[in-house]
Design an enzyme around this catalytic site. Structure first.
Site: not given
Length: 331
Positions: A104-106, A124
């Site tokens: 998730v995300c970074t 990302t």
């Protein structure tokens, strides 16, 4: 039905919503017989971690003690900027044992650092896509989608996109009806598919520093069907066309024409998704003039025609609620 296990990796500086968003989705499946998940969280030493927001998250145990899960979820957060080498090494050794690997995300930066994204298409958070592509050239980084599936690997964009991805995984595991019920319970949309753009045209571009250029940006957004040629926009900013074009690109990062294209496309997508207006009316309201011009813009940018886009992405009105129509553009 055997419960699928989900292991969520915790570390100092994690983004709390990257953790709790997907966890709430997976936990919501437990309300349906046979559709639950065995959820566990773990940190390197089993000690509580402090999220980037200041919240303290208490893990269930140590990563070293965790059994290989069906789904290993790696959230993002400020802690990915200078990650603990021991965490990266644990991922390098243990993540390949999971049947499904999710970031998730970074969190994608942690997986990339462990060499787990090489040769894969991923996404990302949009602010670090360029960094990820530059530091890990063997990774194919797509900055546009809110999530990407590539075999057993699933990566998502920033924060709330982790909820979208988790809902997609629940739908894959247990069917659309259960995923839709969870989405309704959480009061979120199920309809955001992975290829939806991460951010709007207004967020893609920077906000101009000078007031006349900011006013022009707002005018474009509010009036996509108006005459938005460089000469007309320059007149609104009280600048010469050449000076306006140079200043607009310098301050927003986009040429006026490119910015107009993005705003018009975004508005047309929104009307196709949220209204029952005809394609002809939408094409006029958004400044395309003709349905054919809008079709060409959609095919070029999205790889699909407006009618097909509407079929795939429009959400029907709730029971008892009339369909939404927009007022035709005037002037």
């Amino acid at each position: 039905m055997t419960q699928r296990s989900v292991l969520v990796v915790l570390y100092d500086g994690v983004q709390s919503l990257d953790v709790t968003g997907p966890v709430e989705v997976f936990a919501g499946a437990s309300r349906f017989p046979g559709a639950g998940y065995e959820l566990r969280t773990a940190s390197l030493d089993g000690a509580p971690v402090r999220a980037s927001s200041g919240l303290t998250l208490v893990p269930d145990g140590l990563l070293a003690d965790a059994e290989p899960p069906h789904t290993l979820l790696v959230p993002g957060g400020e802690g990915t900027r200078a990650p603990d080498p021991a965490l990266v090494e644990w991922l390098r050794t243990h993540a390949p044992r999971a049947e499904r690997l999710v970031s998730v995300c970074t969190g994608a930066l942690l997986l990339a650092g462990a060499g787990l994204l090489d040769g894969h298409r991923v996404t990302t958070h949009w602010t670090v896509c360029e960094h990820l592509a530059r530091t890990h050239p063997a990774v194919e980084v797509d900055p546009d989608p809110i999530f990407v599936r590539d075999g057993r690997l699933a990566t998502s964009a920033g924060v709330t996109a982790g909820i979208d991805l988790a809902l997609a995984l629940v739908e894959e595991d247990h069917g659309r009806d259960i995923a839709l019920a969870i989405a309704r319970h959480l009061v979120v949309f199920l309809r955001r598919p992975g290829n939806q753009a991460q951010f709007s045209a207004q967020l893609t571009a920077q906000t101009a520093r000078r007031e006349p250029l900011r006013e022009v940006q707002h005018w474009i957004t509010e009036n996509p069907g108006a005459d938005l040629c460089v000469e007309a926009l320059a007149a609104r900013a009280r600048l010469s066309p050449r000076h306006f074009a140079r200043a607009f690109q310098a301050e927003t990062g986009l040429t006026p024409g490119r910015y107009v294209d993005r705003v018009r496309l975004e508005q047309a997508r929104r009307l196709l998704e949220d209204t029952t207006d005809g394609v002809t009316g939408i094409s006029r309201a958004c400044g395309y003039g003709t349905p054919e011009a809008m079709r060409r813009a959609f095919v070029k940018a999205l790889g699909t025609a407006p009618a097909e886009y509407r079929r795939r992405f429009r959400t029907p009105p709730a029971p008892g609620r009339p369909a939404t129509h927009t007022r035709p553009a005037t002037g």
